[in-house]
Write an enzyme that holds these catalytic residues in place. Structure first.
Site, PDB file in Angstrom:
ATOM      1  N   GLU A 267       0.974  19.928 -15.995  1.00  0.00           N
ATOM      2  CA  GLU A 267       1.167  18.529 -16.403  1.00  0.00           C
ATOM      3  C   GLU A 267      -0.013  17.766 -15.816  1.00  0.00           C
ATOM      4  OE1 GLU A 267       3.500  17.646 -18.316  1.00  0.00           O
ATOM      5  OE2 GLU A 267       5.053  19.158 -18.076  1.00  0.00           O
ATOM      6  N   CYS A 301       1.123   9.292 -14.789  1.00  0.00           N
ATOM      7  CA  CYS A 301       0.289  10.010 -15.750  1.00  0.00           C
ATOM      8  C   CYS A 301       0.545   9.464 -17.145  1.00  0.00           C
ATOM      9  CB  CYS A 301       0.492  11.510 -15.665  1.00  0.00           C
ATOM     10  SG  CYS A 301       2.184  12.007 -15.809  1.00  0.00           S
TER      11      CYS A 301
END
Ligand code: UN1
Length: 529
Positions: A267, A301
């Site tokens: 990720e 993110c």
């Protein structure tokens, strides 16, 4: 003099001390090597010290995990789910102190700190249900008296490496699923957030112990990435590494783990854009862009980094967006009136300042914000005002993820196709959104020629995904998926089984393997496939 943070009411219930060992296999805590300090970005206060996991501590933990794996994989999956459900119950009791500790250690607003613990509770509930649904498919065999089916088995040890920005939730998405899948886990948290990790490990290990489970089902190893992290990713005993963090480190991890043919769930960086078309509800868009860009001080993110605005509504949209920024309250994130707290540490402030200088040098214009805040209300050197930068779409820095509250705004004039091309024209592919009330625009954005990201939202920002479906992104975001949908499959190995319940041997593909058989072409009748 700034007021000291209220640590006592948190440390006692969460089991934290002034000096804490940084390695645990769930039963025994140990630590060696140079002490690591944890600081709060709220006021720069030193919170506690950690004795990291040295090489022996690390090895002890992994040996314990290996032994536990042989026991845990035999526990029926729904029983494993029940343990995870009990962990979720325990987390409900600690929602307040754990949420506060998240806020104190990394600086997100208390609302978001509590929200993060809520996300842990949600995934525990979800994983418990999933434990009864680790489905494999079955299909019909081409051979008489044969059955074909697929089943899923645990992998063994999962190494979980997490980032500072979601110091507890990311671990929970991984461990809750990995545990119901029958894996055991070794967690290496970010060095900036060791205390939240220790607190979580303590809550879970209590649940495991109370249920008579052995050491090694859940372990923690705190230490620098270059040492502890490196040990973990090179360790052949660990078949899967799940990593959340920068693309740079992710690339290194991907190569290192691939070299031993291990697996990764990655990720990595996002560079998320929102498209605001002329058919958008501009007020709704402005409110969502504001949360997307400023929430968690721009350190998700999934943070909104770019807004692509159709020329005709550019000024009207910016006016609305500015008014949100004008009313933003920045300060101590423990005070629920403050929507934005500090950045994680002084180094993050420096990254932001350097990016702002680069934007100017590359031809962008800072429309507002980007100031470091000082004075009594802003101790510790980590508070900034979020910035909006007006940039040409060719600005080189637009290709990178800067982990700071800087929002790039730019116009597009060539129709939705151009906006989509701009949005997709970066190396990352995590999250994206469009604001429009036009069905054709919305469907185009969601079609194969639309957004190339792992997440594509309509009339909703880029951040704040729920746990019910898979979370992750494409391209340099790494391709990994966590949380809901079938992300659980990433934590298991697939086994295809063919069972012959006839008394004959029949080979697939019609192959004959007996002496004296004629060649196939000769025995075929007309009309045979
Ligand atoms: C992250 O920033 O690493 O969708 C994850 C979101 C959160 C997860 C963010 N649920 O913003």
């Amino acid at each position: 003099m700034t007021t000291a943070l209220p640590l006592k009411p948190l440390f006692a219930p969460l089991g934290l001390k002034t000096i804490n060992p940084g390695a645990s296999d769930g039963m025994r805590w140990s630590g060696s090597g140079p002490v690591l300090d944890s600081f709060s970005p709220i006021n720069g206060q030193r919170l506690a010290a950690i004795r990291p996991a040295g090489p022996e501590d690390y090895d002890r933990v992994v040996r314990s995990a290996l032994a536990a794996s042989a026991i845990w994989r035999d526990v029926p999956a729904p029983k494993r789910g029940e343990i995870v459900r009990r962990f979720g119950q325990e987390l409900r009791k600690y929602r307040d102190p754990l949420g506060r500790l998240v806020t104190i250690e990394m600086g997100k607003s208390i609302q978001e700190g509590w929200g993060e613990v809520q996300e842990m509770i949600d995934i525990c509930d979800y994983a418990c249900g999933q434990s009864r649904m680790l489905y494999g498919v079955q299909t019909h065999s081409e051979r008489p008296g044969h059955r074909l089916y697929e089943q899923w088995h645990p992998l063994g040890i999962v190494g979980i490496v997490t980032a500072f920005n979601f110091p507890v939730a990311v671990w929970s998405w991984n461990i809750a699923l990995a545990l119901v899948c029958g894996d055991v886990c070794v967690w290496k948290p970010a060095s900036a957030t060791p205390l939240t990790a220790i607190a979580c490990q303590k809550i879970l290990e209590r649940v495991l112990r109370q249920n008579g489970l052995p050491a090694g089902v859940s372990s923690l190893v705190i230490g620098p990435g270059a040492e502890t992290g490196e040990r973990l990713i090179r360790d052949r005993r660990i078949p899967l590494i799940s990593y959340t963090g920068s693309t740079r480190t992710g690339r290194h991890i991907a190569r290192t783990v691939a070299d031993r043919l291990g697996r990764t769930i990655l990720e990595l960086g996002g560079n998320n854009a929102i498209i605001v078309t002329a058919r958008a509800d501009l007020s709704l868009a402005a409110r969502n862009v504001f949360f997307g860009a400023v929430g968690t001080a721009g350190q998700r993110c999934t943070t909104t980094r770019r807004v692509l605005i159709e020329e005709r509504v550019y000024s009207a949209f910016l006016r609305r967006l500015r008014s949100h920024y004008d009313n933003l309250t920045i300060g101590n994130p423990l005070d629920p009136r403050n929507l934005m707290g500090p950045l994680v540490n002084p180094a993050a402030v420096k990254v932001m300042e350097e990016a702002l200088a680069t934007i100017r040098a590359q031809g962008g214009r800072i429309l507002l914000g980007g100031r470091k805040l000082t004075g009594r209300k802003y101790p510790g050197g980590c508070y900034v005002t979020p910035a909006i930068a007006e940039v040409p779409s060719s600005l080189p820095l637009l290709q990178e993820e800067t982990f700071a509250p800087i929002l790039y705004v730019m116009r597009y004039r060539g129709g939705l196709e151009q906006a989509i091309a701009l949005q997709n024209g970066v190396p990352q592919g995590l999250s994206s959104a469009i604001f429009t009330n036009d069905l054709i625009e919305e469907e185009t954005f969601l079609s194969a020629r639309g957004s190339d990201c792992g997440i594509a939202n309509v009339n909703l920002g880029t951040s704040g995904a729920e746990i019910g479906l898979a979370f992750g992104g494409e391209k340099e975001t790494g391709g990994g998926r966590e949380s809901g949908s079938d992300a659980w499959k990433g934590y298991m190995r697939r086994q295809t089984s063919t069972i012959n319940w006839s008394r004959e041997t029949t080979l697939a593909q019609g192959i004959k393997f007996e002496p004296g058989q004629p060649r196939p072409g000769l025995t075929r009748k007309r009309g045979d496939p």
